[in-house]
Structure formats: structure tokens, C-alpha cells
Design an enzyme around this catalytic site. Sequence first.
Site, PDB file in Angstrom:
ATOM      1  N   GLU A 182     -46.126  58.036 -72.338  1.00  0.00           N
ATOM      2  CA  GLU A 182     -45.596  56.670 -72.299  1.00  0.00           C
ATOM      3  C   GLU A 182     -45.137  56.283 -70.884  1.00  0.00           C
ATOM      4  O   GLU A 182     -44.067  55.710 -70.696  1.00  0.00           O
ATOM      5  CB  GLU A 182     -44.448  56.523 -73.286  1.00  0.00           C
ATOM      6  CG  GLU A 182     -44.880  56.641 -74.738  1.00  0.00           C
ATOM      7  CD  GLU A 182     -43.760  56.393 -75.720  1.00  0.00           C
ATOM      8  OE1 GLU A 182     -43.970  55.633 -76.681  1.00  0.00           O
ATOM      9  OE2 GLU A 182     -42.669  56.961 -75.521  1.00  0.00           O
ATOM     10  N   GLU A 258     -48.338  57.492 -81.810  1.00  0.00           N
ATOM     11  CA  GLU A 258     -47.058  57.620 -82.509  1.00  0.00           C
ATOM     12  C   GLU A 258     -46.888  56.402 -83.402  1.00  0.00           C
ATOM     13  O   GLU A 258     -46.801  55.275 -82.901  1.00  0.00           O
ATOM     14  CB  GLU A 258     -45.872  57.700 -81.545  1.00  0.00           C
ATOM     15  CG  GLU A 258     -45.792  58.954 -80.716  1.00  0.00           C
ATOM     16  CD  GLU A 258     -44.522  58.989 -79.855  1.00  0.00           C
ATOM     17  OE1 GLU A 258     -43.583  58.205 -80.131  1.00  0.00           O
ATOM     18  OE2 GLU A 258     -44.489  59.794 -78.901  1.00  0.00           O
TER      19      GLU A 258
END
Length: 616
Positions: A182, A258
Site C-alpha cells: 500500500e 485485502e
Amino acid sequence: MASITYARPVTEPSTTPISPAHTTTAALTWQGGRLYRQGVPHRILSGALHYFRVHPDLWRDRIRRLADLGLNTVDTYVPWNFHQPHADRAPRFDGWRDLERFVRTVDEEGLDVVLRPGPYICAEWSNGGLPSWLTGRDVALRSSDPAFTTPVGRWFDELIPRLAALQACEGGPVVAVQVENEFGSFGDDQAYLRWNRRALIARGIRELLFTADGPTELMLDGGTLPGTLTAVTLGSRPDAARELLAARRPAEPFVVAEFWNGWFDHWGERHHVREVESAVGTLRGILADGGSVSIYMAHGGTNFGLWAGANEDQGRLQPVVTSYDSDAPIAEDGGLTAKFFAVREALGVHGPLRSPARLPTLAPARVPLDHRADLLAGLRSASAPASTSTGPRPATFEQLGLDAGMVLHTAHPRIPAGEHRLLLTDVRDRALVFVDGALLGVADPGSPQLPLHGTGAVVRLEVLVENLGRVNYGPGIGGHKGLLGPVLVDRRIVQGWDSTPVALQEWSAAELSEAVRGGPATTDAGFAVATVQVDAPADTFLALPGSSRGLVWVNGFLLGRYWEIGPQVTLYCPAPLLRAGENTVTVLELERLGGILELRERPELGPPQEYVEEFD
């Protein structure tokens, strides 16, 4: 819904040419917006399961529960600081840190593996997985600064070849590896991302590489790489994410690295949950038209010891609780929840379960706590005098080489007669202040000032500073701990300090015993012991009614933190930490010790609050 292709398909590979991600040997490839495994149309149905949050004796049980859920893949992060907490010691890959054993166990249970080696992982884990010995230096974190990439390269030298040997192309289960984590929500150093990708390839990674970021233009601009599969992370609105990715990467499959079907908790807040229908509805949206997913978390586990991370909100620390249950389909103790069965149905799985709905638990019991030693006396008994640093200013955690735990600072200022103000100008995160052995009060960034009465005499001023968790997300990663600013009596700086590290997370059984033997108990805080008799080890949940906040050890193992502000009330104690016969539970209470340890059959994680993470 569309049929599901599970891992290790036995169908003969297609003769249709498939455009690889970066190498023709990769098990996973894509073409025309579809994902393939060895040339066969495939969908990743993954569940996040962190080996570092589950006792190793329970790894196989939890992996089987993921398989029972209907998943074909397990994904896990790799926390650097868990493997190498000290710069001058080689990383460890044994015992609880035996990542290769975990991956091989997944393989034996017939599932694929996705690995996310960071070096930054977030994961609500202390410091986002980065070692504090590195973040304590003057270095641009998560950047192409050689002061950062050089130690990361040395870590990768130890880690990545171990993972490369477990790839599908080598006969193992690893089918994909993530590039950083991320990154687009942190920075935009593309040179660093390219370095990270090259570092993986140079050390033997030949399977699919991918990035993962939130589904916004800002995050995808900063975190993606040409030629590397772009995955997203989200908790809601999969259609919007799919549309955004299709506009930017039309040839790539839709992969959600995710899917937040639940959420974690902070101390002092409510217990976050997500309704089953809300979670399953979003899951169905992800899976539509061949989408792939990793359920985060499928099984959350526990932030054992002092490994829980923290967030920051406008300078206010939000420490994460010990439980990482995350309202996952598989509960913290392995129990199969209503969400488990609803997700299983959404995945089209209807076969028999291999796993019991819940593992056995000990019968409820109330055991007296024997208060053995006062707080400061116990801490001094277990601390080596040679570790004390002396200087004009208090030493920080980083200067002492301390990652987690506490530091006891001692000075001897003269306090003029009358009323004065004691000010801790920058304390991270919470401090107990004592004058001549008596508790003066508690100081933290929101309340850094305490009234102080003087008589004109020299006093023994002691400040016990506690690290409540290192920030794991955002620009606050790498923040230092301890007394970072001067301590003032009115306008005068207190100088001349002895700073003693209290490395609670690293205490041996002998050091814990020394603390317990540290002297008679005369105050409301300190070390207490309960003896628990067990016929046969089983799971249990520990509660400390009447106690305020502190830490619990079970047979010398640091279970975690408790705190009366909640939401978490009970601490999960897995069966492998217990033994038949006598077991010792040691409690370090920092403010007010109750007299009872309770063993309960069920967890109590606090009053629930519905929470769904959304990107604006």
C-alpha cells in the site's frame, strides 16, 4: 455465481498463449482481464492468516479452517522486526519465526500461498513491521534513500532466498509475492518501488509480482508500477474500484488483495464489527465476473506480547488492543462464526467440515492473585544496573536500543518550598511519576502537567515511561518513544538522569521471577501471581476484574496487555501455552490491582459498533 477453480488444477494446461506478468515460468498469469493458473482459468480465493499471530502448534488447525471456509490460498505478511529485533543479531527463522515451516504446512493442506514481505507491512503491527533500530536513525523511511534500502537489502538477502525455494516453479505453494505494501497511501517514490521489485527478482522471485493500494487515483498514482499487476484493498464499493482499475489497467484481472470484512480495535473505543449481510454482499460484488479476493482477516489471531501497533489521529495516539479477532469469519480462538458459514455459502461450498465448530475450553474458575512485589521494586530487581544510561537528559527508547516495554528515569532535583508545576513537555506515550517512592500521578501528551509540592529538599524523582505501541500507518511511522522533551519544574529544566530500560518483551523466566521476588507489596500496583491447576490443557480466556491496566504472562510467556478502558475485557490464552498440572499466571499491574484472576469459557471483546471502511 460463476464456478470456482481451486488451487492445483488437474486439468491439462491450455495451449492458448498467455501474457505473463514478468516471466514465462510464473504459475499465475493474466490475459484479457482474466487470471490463469498454469494456463487454466483461475480465481484466487485467499484468506489472510498471520503466522506471527497464531501459536505454531495451532497453525495447521487454522489453515484447515481456511480450507473449510472454501478458500484455495493463504496470504501472510512477514514482519521484519519480529524476525530481527536487534541490528547486531542475525534474523531468526526458528520456532515461532519458522516462516518456511508455516508455508510448508499450508502446502501440505493443499493451498497456495501469497507472500507479502514488505519491508513495510502495516497490519496493525508495531512500527508496521519495520525494526525500531532502523527507524530510530536519521533515514528517509520507505524511500530510495540508500540509508534505507541498504539495510532492507541485507534483510532481503536473508529472507527472499528462503521464500524463492518455496515457489510453485520450485515445486512449492508460493504463487505470488507483493511489492512493498500500500505504498500509494504513503508516498510517490517510484524509484523505491522499482528498487523493491528488482530486489525481489534479483534474489530469485519468479512468480507473479503485484502491488496493492486503495482504489483512488491518488493511491494508485503513487503505488503502482508498469508491467506489475495492480491489486486493490477495500472494504466496500467494489464496483467503483473495478471501474477505476478497468480504466487504468484494462488487460488486468480484478484482484482485491485485502477485503476488509471486519476491522481492528483501539483501546478506549468500541469493538468494531461488521454485519454478516454487509460483508457477504461486498464479497459477492468482488467475485462477480471472475474477480479474485483475499479476505482480510480470514482469521485474525492475537497481538501477543507487545507487538500491537497504533494509529495517530491529529497527534493523538490510538493504540491497538491485544486481540486481533477483527470480527473475522474464523474467530480469535478458531471458532466458526455466523460470518464463516455465510461466506462459505457465498463461495458455493457445501461439503462437510473437517474442523470442529470450536476447540475445547477450560471450565470457568476464579483464582486469587497473590500480590508479591511493588511496581518499582520489582522492576528494579529485574533490571541490570549495567544497562542504565546516565546523562543530562533522559535517554529515549531508541538511544537505549529498546523497542517495547518501559524506561525508568531517575533524577534528584531540589524542589523549593511551596506549590510548583511539573511538566513533561513531550512524553510518548504514558508515564507514571513518583516522588520519593510515592505516586504523584499519570502524565500523557493530553495531560502532561502535574502539581508538585516542595519543601526545599532534594527529592528522588522517578518517571516510568511506557510505550503503548508504535505507529503502523501513515507519516507517523518510525516515531520515537520515551521522554522526548525536557522535564520542567516550573521554568527550570531537570538535568542529570539515570535511564534504565525495562525490556518486558524480552524478559526471560529468570528475570520475571526476579521481579516477582522484588520485595513486599505495600502499594496498589506491582507484581502478582496466580496458580492455575489444569487437568488437560485447553483454551481459556483470562479476565482481571478490579484491576486497572498492565500485562499478563502465562508460564513465562507474555500474553499481552489488558486495560480497564476496554473494549477488550478478556485475553485469549491458547491451549499450547498451558500444561497439565500447575500453571503460573503473572500479572504486572501498573495502577490498581484487583484480587482475582478469572478463567472464562467465552471471550468478551466489548460493546460492538458497526464499522465499514470506505474511501472517499
